[in-house]
Design an enzyme around this catalytic site. Structure first.
Site, PDB file in Angstrom:
ATOM      1  N   GLU A 157       0.808  -1.101  -0.033  1.00 46.28           N
ATOM      2  CA  GLU A 157      -0.043   0.036  -0.070  1.00 46.28           C
ATOM      3  C   GLU A 157       0.940   1.390  -0.010  1.00 46.28           C
ATOM      4  O   GLU A 157       1.743   1.346   0.923  1.00 46.28           O
ATOM      5  CB  GLU A 157      -1.107   0.012   1.375  1.00 46.28           C
ATOM      6  CG  GLU A 157      -2.170  -0.357   0.961  1.00 46.28           C
ATOM      7  CD  GLU A 157      -3.094  -0.030   2.213  1.00 46.28           C
ATOM      8  OE1 GLU A 157      -4.264   0.700   2.048  1.00 46.28           O
ATOM      9  OE2 GLU A 157      -2.877  -0.259   3.464  1.00 46.28           O
ATOM     10  N   ASP A 214      -6.219   8.788   9.610  1.00 39.61           N
ATOM     11  CA  ASP A 214      -4.810   8.423   9.834  1.00 39.61           C
ATOM     12  C   ASP A 214      -4.231   8.866  11.285  1.00 39.61           C
ATOM     13  O   ASP A 214      -4.780  10.126  11.715  1.00 39.61           O
ATOM     14  CB  ASP A 214      -3.721   8.876   8.664  1.00 39.61           C
ATOM     15  CG  ASP A 214      -3.858   8.248   7.724  1.00 39.61           C
ATOM     16  OD1 ASP A 214      -4.125   6.995   7.536  1.00 39.61           O
ATOM     17  OD2 ASP A 214      -3.886   8.937   6.376  1.00 39.61           O
TER      18      ASP A 214
END
Length: 264
Positions: free
Chosen positions: A49, A60
């Site tokens: 990724e 995040d």
């Protein structure tokens, strides 16, 4: 470089759990990102990724947010990220999955964005803030271009929504192991085991578990619960940012090897 689905089928045929490390493009710099993709591939990554730096990364945690901020301060743009992907074509076997928030996709236009990433060699796409209700606008054109869009299942999702997400997700299903943002945790929530069983009753698509996996023993635990792949982000990003670029590459490569050994 195979497709995401082909990679998971190969893992299934070999009865292996896949390893999907995550790094942020452009941190600590673009040259190191290109080297890191090669290092991760050589250190046991089955898929990789690659995060596109974004100014408002809601999903995040602090480690990846800080990495994205550093990359943005250096002026890293999508075009730079895709040039890296182009540059490693032929050097690595692991399919690259782009991790991007929806706003940059919408801003460029879905068709134009997909054409750009396809020509670079990207095989998959994860859009953490893509609502299920709007997913079809991206899923359909992406499928026509051979790019698999993987959807996220949150641990708080009702069963009917989980079924709908599982039905639409391409390549694999991204099971979020915890509520909240990405990041390193001392243990993996035991609820993941129940969620995996619930998903298994819903679909035969591969399932990857991410968010909060930071140690080889976490990866092994998730594998033993029946996950088809483990996704490790913050712990990889943190190691790559340590010391000099050479030290970071060594650290992330060795960590990837330890993760792979744990789940083999």
């Amino acid at each position: 470089m195979t497709s995401v689905s082909e990679c998971f089928q190969s893992l299934r045929d070999r009865k292996q759990c896949g390893l999907i490390p995550f790094i942020t493009a452009g941190d600590p710099d673009l040259e190191t990102t290109a080297k890191a993709l090669r290092v991760l591939d050589a250190s046991g990554a089955d898929l990789i990724e690659l995060g596109v730096p974004y100014s408002d990364p809601l999903a995040d945690g602090p480690v990846i947010q800080a990495a994205a901020s550093r990359a943005l301060r250096r002026g890293v743009k999508l075009e730079d990220v895709l040039n890296i992907v182009k540059g490693v074509q032929g050097d690595i076997k692991a399919p690259i999955i782009l991790f991007s928030y929806y706003n940059p996709i919408f801003y460029r236009g879905i068709e134009a964005f997909l054409e750009q990433i396809k020509s670079a060699g990207v095989k998959g796409l994860v859009v953490p803030d893509l609502p299920l209700e709007e997913a079809e606008t991206l899923l359909k054109p992406a499928a026509e271009m051979g790019i698999e869009v993987t959807l996220l299942v949150a641990p708080t999702s009702p069963i009917e929504r989980i079924k709908a997400i599982a039905h639409q997700s391409q390549g694999f299903i991204y099971l979020v192991s915890v509520t909240g943002v990405t990041g390193m945790r001392t243990q993996v929530a035991t609820r993941v085991e129940d969620l995996l069983k619930s998903l298994r009753n819903t679909t035969d698509k591969p399932i990857g578990v991410g968010f909060g996996i930071s140690e080889p023993e976490h990866a092994l635990q998730v594998k033993n619960w029946g996950s088809d792949a483990v996704i490790v982000g913050s712990a990889c990003v943190k190691r790559l940012a340590q010391g000099t670029p050479e030290e970071g590459l060594k650290a992330v490569g060795e960590f990837c090897q330890r993760l792979k050994q744990a789940i083999q």
